[in-house]
Enzyme design. Structure first.
Site, mmCIF file in Angstrom:
data_model
loop_
_atom_site.group_PDB
_atom_site.id
_atom_site.type_symbol
_atom_site.label_atom_id
_atom_site.label_comp_id
_atom_site.label_asym_id
_atom_site.label_seq_id
_atom_site.Cartn_x
_atom_site.Cartn_y
_atom_site.Cartn_z
ATOM 1 N N CYS A 164 0.753 -1.170 0.055
ATOM 2 C CA CYS A 164 -0.001 0.039 -0.105
ATOM 3 C C CYS A 164 1.020 1.214 0.005
ATOM 4 O O CYS A 164 0.762 2.354 -0.641
ATOM 5 C CB CYS A 164 -0.827 -0.047 1.066
ATOM 6 S SG CYS A 164 -1.830 -1.409 1.270
ATOM 7 N N HIS A 217 1.080 4.908 -1.426
ATOM 8 C CA HIS A 217 0.463 5.924 -0.258
ATOM 9 C C HIS A 217 1.462 6.047 0.664
ATOM 10 O O HIS A 217 1.055 6.110 1.905
ATOM 11 C CB HIS A 217 -0.655 5.386 0.257
ATOM 12 C CG HIS A 217 -1.982 5.252 -0.657
ATOM 13 N ND1 HIS A 217 -2.694 6.252 -1.032
ATOM 14 C CD2 HIS A 217 -2.522 4.165 -1.354
ATOM 15 C CE1 HIS A 217 -3.464 5.936 -2.060
ATOM 16 N NE2 HIS A 217 -3.449 4.677 -2.170
ATOM 17 N N ARG A 259 -12.689 -0.443 -2.472
ATOM 18 C CA ARG A 259 -11.416 0.325 -2.604
ATOM 19 C C ARG A 259 -10.181 -0.818 -2.244
ATOM 20 O O ARG A 259 -9.309 -0.806 -2.895
ATOM 21 C CB ARG A 259 -11.266 1.381 -1.557
ATOM 22 C CG ARG A 259 -10.320 2.233 -1.321
ATOM 23 C CD ARG A 259 -9.817 2.996 -2.803
ATOM 24 N NE ARG A 259 -9.068 2.280 -4.014
ATOM 25 C CZ ARG A 259 -9.006 2.573 -4.977
ATOM 26 N NH1 ARG A 259 -9.632 3.847 -5.520
ATOM 27 N NH2 ARG A 259 -8.414 1.858 -5.912
ATOM 28 N N CYS A 317 -7.499 -1.969 -5.135
ATOM 29 C CA CYS A 317 -6.195 -1.550 -5.161
ATOM 30 C C CYS A 317 -5.439 -2.814 -5.024
ATOM 31 O O CYS A 317 -4.327 -2.585 -5.779
ATOM 32 C CB CYS A 317 -5.920 -0.727 -3.495
ATOM 33 S SG CYS A 317 -6.236 0.901 -3.339
#
Lengths: 261, 208
Positions: free
Chosen positions: A170, A174, A218, A222
């Protein structure tokens, strides 16, 4: 009814915003035209609709604040539930209520969890309805039960765990401030400064796809873009990540369901 | 790894100011990695071309996860060398067609469960890098590659470097954030040559 008041207040404040920049005017128009309220109303109908082998509604569903209590329920999720001895997010809990209260099979209830512009899913409607009733309340997922702590720790490790065909975690997207993919800004979700405003808006209506999107969607999308296999709907992995990000956003007043680009 | 030094320093300072910051990358042990892999195996399922073998960590992923993307040189170097040795460098000129390369760079498809294997695969280059000045909608996760060939020339050595870096970025920096596009099977030899063309060809918009 509170959500209608919120909408009215937001619209009342909008002309002042419109004088600031053309973008504020765009935001005001988007707010005015986006059908978030329709999703909430559709969700209310589904919440009260009797269905499944038990011909029951979801009105006695316990989302953490007691059976049928919706006020503040979403802002308090994910949390540990004694009846399943599991940490659950909104969508996993709704699925649980569909199987227990309505007697539906897990397979049937998860057949189509992510909808599209033409046909939104039951889960999306229900998420909109439930989430709205936490509007204005502080995000406060469960952090005290050992399993809640376990979910948080797992989520935090998963956030940074690199795997898959493209070696992504992730944090690959991010993890660093001020970065973009194409023209999309990437919030650093491990940082409360960025996690708070973002998590306060999910689930949301997405203007670019004319669809309502949830946090389970989401996570799913992702991982698709991370070139991983597919995470199972409502699995511990997805819930742990949501628990970690909601905990990182804790204290922020919930402002959803919102409208996204 | 050079890039991460100032970051590391900043992280240390932040840690001094606020102990156990919520956003810090947690230390993980090999036991943690095995546990996480077991959880992912239980919670994921294959879909399309995205099979479950993608959950398994290879030596690179394992090392980078264990050392927060900043492993000691003594462990990083041998692994980089092993990754480099496994790159099948083609013989001869590696500068392909920059026009086809531009299409590969633009496409964000490839290797997802929603993609057909081998069809319309791209390198997702613009997702992270600036390349042609004609494309303003580029990402910023990777460094700008505008003027790449203009600055570096088209020597055989530079062609090999560009090819290798696209095929397997981890052969040059073991915890690079860039996908191993050839090694992962996303791009084939011709597509990588075309990207080398996009980077190095003096006629490519990247070098205008």
């Amino acid at each position: 009814m509170t959500f209608k008041l919120g909408l009215v207040l937001a619209l009342a404040a909008a002309p002042a915003l419109a004088q600031q920049s053309p973008y504020a005017e765009y935001q005001r128009m988007a707010l005015e035209n986006a059908p978030v309220e329709l999703f909430e109303l559709g969700g209310e109908e589904l919440w009260k609709k009797r269905q499944g082998p038990k011909n029951a509604s979801l009105e006695r569903c316990d989302l953490g604040q007691g059976p049928g209590v919706l006020k503040g329920a979403y802002a308090g999720l994910p949390r540990h539930f004694a009846d399943t001895d599991r940490v659950m997010d909104l969508e996993a809990r709704l699925l649980h209520c569909m199987t227990t209260l309505q007697g539906r099979s897990r397979q049937e209830a998860t057949k189509r969890v992510f909808g599209n512009a033409d046909r939104p899913s039951e889960m999306e409607y229900l998420s909109a309805y439930v989430a709205r009733q936490s509007n204005g309340m502080k995000i406060a997922p469960g952090r005290t039960h050992p399993k809640e702590q376990e979910a948080y720790d797992l989520g935090r490790k998963l956030f940074f765990h690199r795997a898959g065909a493209w070696d992504f975690s992730c944090a690959s997207c991010h993890g660093e401030e001020g970065k973009r993919i194409r023209m999309s800004d990437l919030p650093v979700l491990s940082n409360p400064q960025f996690a708070r405003p973002l998590m306060a808006t999910w689930p949301a209506y997405r203007v670019s796809t004319s669809s309502f999107v949830t946090l389970q969607w989401r996570m799913n999308d992702c991982y698709r873009q991370m070139r991983m296999p597919e995470p199972t709907f409502g699995s511990d992995t997805t819930i742990a990540l949501i628990a970690y990000m909601m905990a990182t956003a804790a204290g922020e007043p919930y402002r959803g369901p919102a409208i996204k680009r | 790894m050079r890039h991460s030094l100032p970051l590391c320093f900043a992280a240390m300072l932040a840690a001094c100011a606020a102990p156990a910051t919520i956003g810090e990358r947690p230390e993980v042990t090999t036991g943690d990695l095995d546990r996480i892999t077991a959880v992912l195996k239980r919670d994921f399922h294959e879909r399309g071309q995205a099979k479950m073998d993608r959950i398994e960590l290879d030596a690179v992923q394992r090392l980078c996860n264990l050392h927060s993307d900043n492993p000691p040189e003594a462990l990083a170097k041998p692994l980089e060398q092993a990754q480099f040795k496994a790159i099948p460098f083609p013989e001869g000129n590696l500068i392909g067609d920059w026009k086809r390369g531009e299409r590969v760079a633009q496409s964000g498809r490839g290797s997802m469960w929603s993609d057909k294997p081998g069809v319309q695969d791209g390198g997702s280059c613009y997702n992270c890098h600036q390349l042609s000045p004609r494309e303003p909608a580029h990402g910023t996760l990777g460094p700008s590659l505008a003027g790449f060939g203009k600055l570096r020339g088209t020597s055989a050595e530079m062609q090999k470097y560009a090819y290798g870096r696209i095929y397997n970025s981890k052969a040059y920096n073991v915890c690079s954030q860039m996908p191993r596009l050839g090694h992962a099977g996303t791009l084939n030899e011709q597509q990588i040559k075309d990207l080398v063309g996009l980077l190095l060809d003096p006629a490519s918009p990247v070098n205008q």
